[in-house]
Enzyme design. Structure first.
Site, PDB file in Angstrom:
ATOM      1  N   ASP A  76      -2.250 -30.358 -26.231  1.00  0.00           N
ATOM      2  CA  ASP A  76      -1.685 -31.053 -27.389  1.00  0.00           C
ATOM      3  C   ASP A  76      -2.550 -32.200 -27.887  1.00  0.00           C
ATOM      4  OD1 ASP A  76      -1.124 -32.597 -25.158  1.00  0.00           O
ATOM      5  OD2 ASP A  76       1.032 -32.696 -25.494  1.00  0.00           O
ATOM      6  N   ASP A 486       0.835 -41.081 -18.321  1.00  0.00           N
ATOM      7  CA  ASP A 486       1.658 -39.992 -17.795  1.00  0.00           C
ATOM      8  C   ASP A 486       1.527 -39.742 -16.292  1.00  0.00           C
ATOM      9  OD1 ASP A 486       2.599 -39.689 -20.306  1.00  0.00           O
ATOM     10  OD2 ASP A 486       1.756 -37.713 -20.661  1.00  0.00           O
TER      11      ASP A 486
END
Length: 890
Positions: A76, A486
């Site tokens: 992404d 993340d």
């Protein structure tokens, strides 16, 4: 792990490129130094990833249907990859994307041409709202992604937007491969190319633009964007030869009108009658062998959410719809998205419960077209699970997240956000699926059907997808310590090996800042995001182990943190209302700092343990009492855009500051008086990060590194003379989109630089210059003979190939450098080379060691690789020479 908008925020706030900044505002910052700095010729650098293996969401996997082992992955925010079967690793394909086109590192769809497997296409663009200033594009390659051409689109694409796991939105006609379709978001409809992706036009006969919005009230335009056209599927049985395929199915972001069909090669379109409503069709996969179109539905677009879903089968010959959902309606708490069929065995289908976060994702499998299903795991007696599989994450051990959860959760998890799911069309035993952190797969899938346990492993080597927020390279201990979005961050003791675990105790969702004590580098501090806190942590063993500190009231996020030179004090500027605080010891008690605004960025002096610095809104601040009180110093510095600064090791009061915005002050500033005054570095048009590394041979000042624009060129630059002159060390093939978050050199290895990317992980470069790479000596005269060479072609396609070469020192003397030569026997030529520097013309080739692999001990070896071209045949060179003497073959 969820991929929140932290990375989007990074992009939206920081990714600014463009023209030279305007004049400095009035203030205490000094004007440019008089003589303009000149840009030197580019240095010779080799580039590699610091290995993490994964770290981000992989929403798409695409097998070519006519060539075995030709497989692509899309991410992404981190580009696209091609699978190298021989090396069992992924090869990055979009590293050439530069600063101004950073949005093109988000890949919303991929298509591999079945008629011509050399051709591959990528629809690129990261955000459809104003976070991404550019428009989308379709990239096309005729050499499997080695080189690309670009067709710009008049609208944006959203590789990191809601719904990015649906697809594929881009498809090539399997018969007339000049024809491609692209499903656009944001109300832009369906688009078509009839010249292999060179030009595009809207399909005006397709009138439903797909108006579903994840959250219509979101004023940022992120969740309120219209999903658009989400997948295109050709029925290859309705075409022949090079005639355009007649029947095409299209999925639309519309819960009432989700699937359309054309039976006249796209001239007209009709909503499929009798279709289910109330759901979005995430995927539509056609099994032409038995005439079924399978569809996976969810009540939302994903990739995080989805509370209900369905799986349907549509008979293309009769128009019959059949609900084949694997679980009862009452048991559905998730949507369905990942969907694949076994091309070797029509009727075998798999689907994923992509939004089943707890206790785990679920995979379903049928061998009778959906009449009956089995699951990857079931409850034997709640909460005990019975798994059909074994997870082996020994190659990427951090995938356990250091957890020991209570049943029914397990570590490692089967996955989450499992929207990419593919069975190899040539091998029923090989299946891969993407998650929010990695790519998993198995080569034993058919054991599922005999109730025999099969093994799932990470299949992610080479695919590096992390957003890098901070980096430090201490003078001793681990060569690199990272702060990542993340996945928190890692202590990297070996740049070529996967770390055993991310930071834990506490385990931040994202680490925003870290620092070490300059004279006691075993002392570290980090800050980051964690729901409920604590959001600051300390280490006294160089980052091997951590313990949480306390935090003042009002903290909502990590902010920035700094360690005193001797490790006895810390200053923290967290997000929230707390403001800047100082502490002695390891954060058991924090004292509010006076004289500095909340939200200021903080750093420490690298010599004086009581001196700390801060910056906010164009003003520089300094503290001489351990961070308890700050005094405003220089003003007139960039008040707009992101600003980052660092103090030079071993030099009190020596500070470099980078940042700004294209329509305001922008560049690089230097202070030698503790921030009282700054001089703008002439010749540096723009700069966004600055760092220091080992000084060049015969130099006393540390090497400077910056992600900058100098002489009108964007790149990674180095200065070995305190900023007087600069050399670009990367090249146009190695740009990695946006690189402005942080940068650092290595204090132990001259020339080594660590580059932060927003999606391609940590990149490091080594120079072939004297003293570079591993810090060795001048290679001098290459050794003569006493060598053995292994030459292996790892991948080959029409007109091109990739090869790995290993040269072994079979003498009794260590080499300090080497140059290997050969002549191709059939006119082959070298294209790109890595881990060595190519020379020569035509078929005669020499490969000289990179700076870091020139020293080869007796019995040791060095390796490099390259891509090349060939016509007619591609035989292995017969003779290799080293220093004029012939090497033996391995």
């Amino acid at each position: 792990m969820r991929r929140p908008r932290l990375l989007a925020g990074l992009a939206g706030l920081a990714l600014t490129g463009g023209l030279l900044a305007g004049a400095l505002p009035a203030g205490a910052a000094e004007p440019d130094a008089a003589p303009a700095r000149t840009q030197a010729a580019a240095a010779s650098y080799s580039w590699k990833n610091v290995r993490v293996d994964g770290g981000g969401f992989v929403p798409g996997l695409v097998f070519n249907r006519t060539e075995k082992n030709l497989l692509y992955a899309r991410t992404d925010i981190g580009g696209a990859y091609r699978w190298d079967q021989a090396g069992s690793a992924w090869v990055p394909l979009l590293d050439h994307i530069g600063w101004d086109d950073w949005g093109h590192t988000g890949v919303v769809s991929l298509a591999s041409d079945t008629a011509d497997p050399d051709r591959v296409y990528a629809a690129v663009g990261t955000y459809t709202n104003d976070w991404d200033p550019g428009t989308g594009a379709v990239l096309r390659s005729a050499d499997r992604g080695a080189t690309w051409q670009r067709a710009d689109l008049p609208f944006k694409l959203g590789g990191n937007m809601p719904g990015r796991g649906m697809g594929e939105r881009l498809a090539v006609d399997p018969h007339d491969n000049r024809i491609l379709y692209l499903g656009a978001p944001s109300g832009n409809g369906l688009w078509r190319s009839t010249d292999s992706g060179a030009t595009w036009a809207k399909v005006t006969s397709f009138t439903n633009p797909g108006g579903y919005q994840q959250d219509p009230t979101d004023t940022s335009g992120y969740n309120s964007d219209e999903q658009g056209i989400v997948w295109v599927t050709f029925d290859e049985s309705t075409g022949a030869g090079a005639t355009a395929t007649k029947t095409i199915y299209v999925g639309v972001g519309d819960k009432e009108n989700a699937v359309y069909r054309s039976t006249d090669a796209g001239a007209t379109w009709t909503r499929l009658a009798g279709q289910p409503t109330g759901y979005l069709a995430h995927k539509g996969v056609l099994d032409a062998g038995n005439g079924y179109l399978y569809l996976a539905y969810s009540d939302t677009a994903g990739p995080y959410d989805g509370g209900k879903g369905k799986v349907y089968r549509y008979a293309t010959a009769t128009g019959e719809w059949k609900d084949i959902t694997p679980v009862a309606e009452a048991d559905t708490y998730h949507g369905f998205s990942g969907l694949t069929v076994d091309r070797q065995h029509p009727g075998t289908v798999m689907v994923s419960a992509y939004s089943s976060w707890w206790p785990d994702t679920q995979l379903f499998r049928t061998t009778d077209s959906g009449t009956t299903w089995t699951r990857a795991w079931d409850y034997s007696a709640y909460p005990t699970r019975s798994n059909r599989y074994t997870m082996d994450v020994s190659s990427v051990p951090w995938l356990t997240w250091g957890g020991d959860p209570a049943p029914p959760e397990q570590a490692p998890k089967l996955g989450w956000m499992t929207e990419a799911l593919e069975i190899d069309p040539f091998d029923s035993d090989r299946m891969l699926y993407g998650t929010g952190a990695t790519v998993y797969g198995t080569t034993e899938l058919t054991r599922w059907d005999t109730n025999t346990n099969f093994t799932i492993r990470p299949m992610v080597k080479g695919l590096e997808e992390t957003a890098v927020l901070d980096l430090v390279s201490p003078p001793s201990g681990a060569p690199l310590i990272s702060a990542l979005g993340d996945v928190g961050g890692f202590r990297h003791t070996d740049l070529g090996a996967v770390p055993p675990m991310m930071f834990t105790a506490p385990n931040f969702t994202s680490t925003t800042s870290l620092d070490y004590a300059e004279t006691k580098p075993d002392v570290l501090v980090r800050s980051g995001h964690l729901d409920g806190g604590p959001r600051v942590a300390f280490s006294t063993d160089n980052g091997a182990h951590w313990f949480a500190g306390q935090e003042p009231a009002g903290v909502t996020g990590g902010g920035t943190v700094a360690a005193a030179a001797d490790g006895g004090r810390f200053v923290w500027s967290p997000e929230g209302t707390a403001g800047v605080h100082a502490a002695t010891g390891h954060g058991t008690f924090w004292t509010p700092s006076a004289g500095i605004p909340a939200g200021a960025a903080v750093e420490s002096d690298r010599v004086d343990p009581k001196t700390f610095y801060g910056f906010h809104g164009g003003t520089f601040y300094a503290s001489a009492d351990g961070g308890l009180t700050f005094t405003a110093k220089a003003t007139g510095l960039p008040a707009k855009g992101n600003v980052r600064f660092k103090a030079v090791p071993g030099r009190k009061g020596d500070i470099w500051l980078a940042g700004g915005a294209p329509d305001a002050a922008y560049g690089l500033w230097h202070s030698t008086d503790g921030g009282a005054t700054f001089t703008k570095v002439s010749g540096v048009d723009q700069a966004d990060a600055v760092g220091f590394g080992k000084a060049a041979p015969n130099a006393s000042y540390p090497a400077l590194y910056s992600s900058a624009k100098i002489g009108g060129v964007r790149g990674i630059f180095r200065s070995t003379d305190a900023g007087a002159t600069w050399v670009r060390v990367n090249d146009d093939a190695h740009q990695w989109g946006w690189t402005g978050a942080t940068i650092t050199g290595d204090p132990r290895v001259y020339g080594r630089v660590y580059v932060a990317t927003n999606g391609r992980g940590i990149i490091y470069g080594d120079t072939s210059e004297t003293g570079g790479g591993d810090g060795g000596t001048d290679p001098g005269t290459p050794p003569a003979g006493a060598c053995k060479v292994a030459y292996r072609i790892t991948n080959q396609w029409q007109g091109g190939f990739q090869a790995d070469v290993t040269v072994t020192n079979t003498s009794a003397t260590a080499w300090t450098g080497w140059t290997l030569g050969w002549t191709f026997p059939a006119g082959q030529t070298v294209g790109q080379m890595w881990n060595a520097t190519p020379a020569g013309t035509g078929s005669a080739v020499t490969a000289k060691n990179a700076g870091w692999n020139g020293a080869v001990a007796a019995g040791g070896s060095a390796s490099f690789g390259f891509t090349g071209s060939w016509t007619g045949s591609n035989p292995v060179p017969a003779v290799f020479t080293l220093g004029g003497a012939t090497c033996s073959a391995a």
